[in-house]
Design a protein around this motif. Sequence first.
Motif, PDB file in Angstrom:
ATOM      1  N   VAL A 119      40.298  55.816  42.257  1.00  0.00           N
ATOM      2  CA  VAL A 119      40.950  54.688  41.576  1.00  0.00           C
ATOM      3  C   VAL A 119      40.192  53.393  41.841  1.00  0.00           C
ATOM      4  N   PHE A 120      39.871  53.137  43.095  1.00  0.00           N
ATOM      5  CA  PHE A 120      39.196  51.885  43.449  1.00  0.00           C
ATOM      6  C   PHE A 120      37.772  51.838  42.895  1.00  0.00           C
ATOM      7  N   LEU A 121      37.026  52.936  43.007  1.00  0.00           N
ATOM      8  CA  LEU A 121      35.640  52.939  42.546  1.00  0.00           C
ATOM      9  C   LEU A 121      35.545  52.988  41.028  1.00  0.00           C
ATOM     10  N   ALA A 122      36.508  53.643  40.384  1.00  0.00           N
ATOM     11  CA  ALA A 122      36.482  53.711  38.921  1.00  0.00           C
ATOM     12  C   ALA A 122      36.677  52.332  38.293  1.00  0.00           C
ATOM     13  N   LYS A 123      37.373  51.445  39.007  1.00  0.00           N
ATOM     14  CA  LYS A 123      37.601  50.096  38.508  1.00  0.00           C
ATOM     15  C   LYS A 123      36.527  49.111  38.971  1.00  0.00           C
ATOM     16  N   ALA A 124      35.660  49.569  39.849  1.00  0.00           N
ATOM     17  CA  ALA A 124      34.618  48.695  40.405  1.00  0.00           C
ATOM     18  C   ALA A 124      33.422  48.627  39.472  1.00  0.00           C
ATOM     19  N   PRO A 125      32.556  47.620  39.637  1.00  0.00           N
ATOM     20  CA  PRO A 125      31.312  47.574  38.863  1.00  0.00           C
ATOM     21  C   PRO A 125      30.465  48.805  39.158  1.00  0.00           C
ATOM     22  N   PRO A 126      29.588  49.189  38.235  1.00  0.00           N
ATOM     23  CA  PRO A 126      28.731  50.357  38.468  1.00  0.00           C
ATOM     24  C   PRO A 126      27.768  50.117  39.622  1.00  0.00           C
ATOM     25  N   PRO A 127      27.315  51.172  40.261  1.00  0.00           N
ATOM     26  CA  PRO A 127      26.376  51.011  41.384  1.00  0.00           C
ATOM     27  C   PRO A 127      25.010  50.531  40.918  1.00  0.00           C
ATOM     28  N   ILE A 128      24.310  49.837  41.787  1.00  0.00           N
ATOM     29  CA  ILE A 128      22.930  49.425  41.517  1.00  0.00           C
ATOM     30  C   ILE A 128      22.010  50.530  42.022  1.00  0.00           C
TER      31      ILE A 128
END
Length: 259
Positions: A216-225
Motif C-alpha cells: 500500500v505504501f510503496l504503490a502510492k510512492a513515487p517510482p524508484p530511481i
Amino acid sequence: MTSLDKPTTPGTQPVDPAAEPSADQKAVTQAALFDAFGGIRGTVETMLPGLLFVMIYTINKDVKLSAIAAGAVAVLLVVVRLLRKDTVKHAFSGVFGVGVGVAFALFTGSAKGFYLPGMIYGAGLGVAFTLSALVGFPLLGVILGPVFKENLSWRTRNPGRKKAYTKASLAWGLIFLAKYAILFPLYWWGDATQLGWVLIALKLPPMVLAVYFTWVFLAKAPPPINVIAEWEAEEAAEKAAKAAKAAAKAAKAGEGRGV
C-alpha cells in the motif's frame, strides 16, 4: 567509487520523484514484493518444518523425534530446490532457523527450546524495524532497495519513497512486536503444545498484513530511481568518450604523417 545514492549524472534521464505511480509500476511493486518475501512456495517451506514439529510433539510428546523430523524436512526442501536449480535463499534461511531450533530443543530437552531462537529473532526484527523507522533510516528500504534497483537512492533523492519505506518499516516493527507480545507470555506460562499451535496460527497472518501495508505504501510512492541504469549509462558514455578521443587522436596522427 560510485555512491549508492549519488546525484544523477549528465546524460541520464532521472525519474521524477513527484510523479504519480502508474498501474504498471504498482504491478511491478507487487511482483517485486512477492519475490522478495518468498511467495507462496517460500511461505509453505517456512511453515512446514514447524508445523511438522508441532504435530508430532502433540501426538507423542517426543521432543527428539519431533526435532529430527523438522530438521530433516527443512534439509529436504533445500535439496529439492538445488535439484530443480531454483533459488535457495529462502530455503537456506529457513533451514538455518530450523537447525538452530532443533539444536536448542535437543540440548534443553524441551519443546519450547525449538521455538525460542525464532521468537528472539522475530522480536529483535520488530525492534530493529521500529528503531530504524524512528531514526530515519528505514530497514525495509535497505532490504528492498536492491530489489527495485534503487539501492539507497531513496535516502537523498527520492523523499517520497523514503517516507513510504519509513511507514512500512514502522508497520513491520509494530506488527512483529504485537505478535511476540502474545507469544512470549505463552512461552513463559503456557505449555509447549499450546505455544506451538498458537505460533503456527500467527506465522502467516502478521506476515501477510505487513507485506500488504508495504505494498500500500510503496504503490502510492513515487517510482524508484534506477541507479543501475544510471551507472550503465554513465559507463557507456565514458566508453563512447574514450572511443571518440582515441579516434580523434588517430586522425590527428594520420594528418601529421600526411595521410
